[in-house]
Design a protein around this motif. Structure first.
Motif, PDB file in Angstrom:
ATOM      1  N   LYS A 169       0.844  -1.237   0.062  1.00 39.67           N
ATOM      2  CA  LYS A 169       0.027  -0.071   0.066  1.00 39.67           C
ATOM      3  C   LYS A 169       0.819   1.165  -0.124  1.00 39.67           C
ATOM      4  O   LYS A 169       0.454   2.336  -0.293  1.00 39.67           O
ATOM      5  CB  LYS A 169      -0.861   0.090   1.165  1.00 39.67           C
ATOM      6  CG  LYS A 169      -0.381   0.198   2.619  1.00 39.67           C
ATOM      7  CD  LYS A 169      -1.326   0.019   3.848  1.00 39.67           C
ATOM      8  CE  LYS A 169      -0.599   0.370   5.037  1.00 39.67           C
ATOM      9  NZ  LYS A 169      -1.695   0.431   6.097  1.00 39.67           N
ATOM     10  N   HIS A 170       2.108   1.074   0.329  1.00 34.74           N
ATOM     11  CA  HIS A 170       3.077   2.240   0.213  1.00 34.74           C
ATOM     12  C   HIS A 170       3.579   2.493  -1.184  1.00 34.74           C
ATOM     13  O   HIS A 170       4.107   3.646  -1.442  1.00 34.74           O
ATOM     14  CB  HIS A 170       4.311   2.101   1.065  1.00 34.74           C
ATOM     15  CG  HIS A 170       3.895   1.741   2.560  1.00 34.74           C
ATOM     16  ND1 HIS A 170       4.707   1.005   3.450  1.00 34.74           N
ATOM     17  CD2 HIS A 170       2.965   2.307   3.480  1.00 34.74           C
ATOM     18  CE1 HIS A 170       4.150   1.087   4.641  1.00 34.74           C
ATOM     19  NE2 HIS A 170       3.164   1.964   4.550  1.00 34.74           N
ATOM     20  N   VAL A 179       5.716   6.233  -6.615  1.00 36.98           N
ATOM     21  CA  VAL A 179       6.382   6.608  -5.351  1.00 36.98           C
ATOM     22  C   VAL A 179       6.108   5.612  -4.250  1.00 36.98           C
ATOM     23  O   VAL A 179       5.528   4.872  -4.318  1.00 36.98           O
ATOM     24  CB  VAL A 179       5.803   8.100  -4.742  1.00 36.98           C
ATOM     25  CG1 VAL A 179       6.377   8.408  -3.524  1.00 36.98           C
ATOM     26  CG2 VAL A 179       6.180   9.165  -5.923  1.00 36.98           C
ATOM     27  N   LEU A 180       7.265   5.528  -3.412  1.00 38.78           N
ATOM     28  CA  LEU A 180       7.204   4.632  -2.181  1.00 38.78           C
ATOM     29  C   LEU A 180       7.171   5.304  -0.964  1.00 38.78           C
ATOM     30  O   LEU A 180       8.293   6.326  -0.887  1.00 38.78           O
ATOM     31  CB  LEU A 180       8.674   3.482  -2.283  1.00 38.78           C
ATOM     32  CG  LEU A 180       8.521   2.539  -1.195  1.00 38.78           C
ATOM     33  CD1 LEU A 180       7.317   1.920  -1.137  1.00 38.78           C
ATOM     34  CD2 LEU A 180       9.952   2.084  -1.048  1.00 38.78           C
ATOM     35  N   LEU A 181       6.256   5.316  -0.318  1.00 38.31           N
ATOM     36  CA  LEU A 181       6.070   6.023   0.974  1.00 38.31           C
ATOM     37  C   LEU A 181       7.078   5.197   2.097  1.00 38.31           C
ATOM     38  O   LEU A 181       7.075   4.076   2.147  1.00 38.31           O
ATOM     39  CB  LEU A 181       4.887   6.182   1.358  1.00 38.31           C
ATOM     40  CG  LEU A 181       3.626   7.000   0.494  1.00 38.31           C
ATOM     41  CD1 LEU A 181       2.239   6.898   1.217  1.00 38.31           C
ATOM     42  CD2 LEU A 181       4.298   8.416   0.486  1.00 38.31           C
ATOM     43  N   LEU A 182       7.744   6.007   2.834  1.00 38.74           N
ATOM     44  CA  LEU A 182       8.513   5.311   3.958  1.00 38.74           C
ATOM     45  C   LEU A 182       7.905   5.936   5.107  1.00 38.74           C
ATOM     46  O   LEU A 182       8.444   7.015   5.790  1.00 38.74           O
ATOM     47  CB  LEU A 182       9.953   5.802   3.551  1.00 38.74           C
ATOM     48  CG  LEU A 182      10.542   5.479   2.320  1.00 38.74           C
ATOM     49  CD1 LEU A 182      11.864   5.875   2.119  1.00 38.74           C
ATOM     50  CD2 LEU A 182      10.627   3.816   2.116  1.00 38.74           C
ATOM     51  N   GLN A 191       8.831   9.785   4.943  1.00 38.47           N
ATOM     52  CA  GLN A 191       9.416  10.331   3.779  1.00 38.47           C
ATOM     53  C   GLN A 191       8.989   9.510   2.611  1.00 38.47           C
ATOM     54  O   GLN A 191       8.148   8.670   2.848  1.00 38.47           O
ATOM     55  CB  GLN A 191      11.063  10.253   3.989  1.00 38.47           C
ATOM     56  CG  GLN A 191      11.448  10.971   5.150  1.00 38.47           C
ATOM     57  CD  GLN A 191      12.986  10.792   5.347  1.00 38.47           C
ATOM     58  OE1 GLN A 191      13.520   9.885   5.168  1.00 38.47           O
ATOM     59  NE2 GLN A 191      13.545  12.012   5.951  1.00 38.47           N
ATOM     60  N   HIS A 192       9.488   9.931   1.391  1.00 38.52           N
ATOM     61  CA  HIS A 192       9.274   9.192   0.128  1.00 38.52           C
ATOM     62  C   HIS A 192      10.377   9.226  -0.869  1.00 38.52           C
ATOM     63  O   HIS A 192      11.348  10.142  -0.623  1.00 38.52           O
ATOM     64  CB  HIS A 192       8.032   9.478  -0.416  1.00 38.52           C
ATOM     65  CG  HIS A 192       7.952  10.939  -1.002  1.00 38.52           C
ATOM     66  ND1 HIS A 192       7.995  12.127  -0.362  1.00 38.52           N
ATOM     67  CD2 HIS A 192       8.370  11.475  -2.166  1.00 38.52           C
ATOM     68  CE1 HIS A 192       8.093  13.237  -0.892  1.00 38.52           C
ATOM     69  NE2 HIS A 192       8.577  12.786  -2.243  1.00 38.52           N
ATOM     70  N   ILE A 193      10.368   8.263  -1.672  1.00 45.52           N
ATOM     71  CA  ILE A 193      11.361   8.388  -2.723  1.00 45.52           C
ATOM     72  C   ILE A 193      10.528   8.066  -4.102  1.00 45.52           C
ATOM     73  O   ILE A 193       9.773   7.331  -3.993  1.00 45.52           O
ATOM     74  CB  ILE A 193      12.382   7.103  -2.320  1.00 45.52           C
ATOM     75  CG1 ILE A 193      11.595   5.676  -2.784  1.00 45.52           C
ATOM     76  CG2 ILE A 193      13.203   7.204  -1.389  1.00 45.52           C
ATOM     77  CD1 ILE A 193      12.927   4.587  -2.825  1.00 45.52           C
TER      78      ILE A 193
END
Length: 308
Positions: A169-170, A179-182, A191-193
């Motif tokens: 779900k990230h 985007v990958l949520l962290l 944060q995200h990348i």
């Protein structure tokens, strides 16, 4: 009747400090590291207890001696900096409690040790060799999982803990970009990348290959395949470390999982990324950390030996 005079209870300032940061969303691992680092310092000074009286006796010279002691005993720069940061936080708390008027750490300029980044990354060829090994694993599920893990660590510059906590779900889309949520990071702030196309393809392969009993839209991306009670559950950071170390050994390298994060930074610089872009992607709190990589590259690119 003889009355035995018992010693007055001693106030444990370390315990008080650890309790004070418990409400600041500090991880258990960080609290444990603080406890070990602060305890080690006071043992070095000869104090078995950490009370207000012992705190008042600490001098700048003792801290500098402890810093030199760690360096002489082969401690890594990151270990020394972590220990000194723990002491800084501790003594700041002692100032707030009015036990001391000024933290001895504030009297030390540039107390941090600059780490060396030379030799911390691996070549693109070695990265591809590791990915090839994972691609050819006879276990198809393990193969797609490990490929995705290696590619994400290199392209995303993730820490082991961040990869371990990644859930399906990230993975979201934002302004046309993957985007990958962290949610859990070193800074304790979400944060995200940005996900590179190759990373998305590798994750898609996992999505399509995982059997129904292993796939959970709300679950973790990287799961354990061990035939025990952990089967199908979240892969631990230690498991990620063992996987990376294992592939490294198979191609003749002695590496760590964190070296793939260093590799991400180095490859981005070699590709022409600017300092602020690298800082944002690696999520370095301080641009000075990012600049260590640029300075190392500049020192090797235009070196005195080239003129001899």
């Amino acid at each position: 009747m003889t009355v035995i005079a018992l010693p007055r209870p001693r106030s444990d300032e370390l315990h008080s400090f650890l309790n004070s940061i418990a409400s600041e969303d500090v991880s258990n691992a960080t609290r444990s590291a603080y406890q070990n680092d602060i305890t080690a310092f006071f043992l070095f000074t000869g104090d078995k207890f950490i009370t207000s009286e012992e705190v008042k006796q600490v001098t700048v010279e003792q801290i500098e001696q402890y810093k030199n002691h760690m360096h002489e005993n082969g401690s890594k720069a990151s270990t020394i900096n972590r220990s000194l940061s723990a002491l800084r936080q501790f003594f700041r708390r002692m100032v707030v409690k009015d036990i001391i008027k000024l933290s001895p750490m504030e009297l030390i300029k540039n107390f941090k040790v600059e780490p060396s980044v030379v030799g911390k990354s691996i070549s693109r060829e070695n990265v591809e060799s590791m990915i090839d090994l994972a691609s050819n694993d006879e276990n198809r599920i393990k193969s797609v999982r490990d490929v995705a893990l290696l590619i994400l660590l290199v392209y995303g510059g993730l820490r082991r803990e961040e990869a371990s906590d990644a859930r399906w779900k990230h993975v979201i889309e934002e302004s046309g970009h993957k985007v990958l949520l962290l949610p859990k990071t070193k800074s304790q702030v979400e944060q995200h990348i940005k996900i590179a196309p190759r990373v998305h393809e590798a994750l898609q392969a996992c999505w399509e290959t995982y059997p129904d009993e292993l796939y959970d839209p709300e679950g973790y991306i990287f799961i354990s395949l061990s035939k025990n009670q952990n089967y199908g559950k979240r892969m631990s950071p230690n498991s990620i470390r063992r996987i990376v170390v294992g592939y490294g050994k198979r191609i003749g390298l002695d590496i760590t999982a964190h070296m793939l994060r260093h590799t991400c930074c180095t490859l981005a610089i070699e590709g022409g990324a600017k300092p602020h872009q690298v800082q944002a992607h690696l999520r370095h709190k301080n641009i000075a950390t990012t600049m260590l990589y640029f300075d190392a590259k500049d020192q090797l690119t235009d070196n005195a030996t080239d003129y001899i």
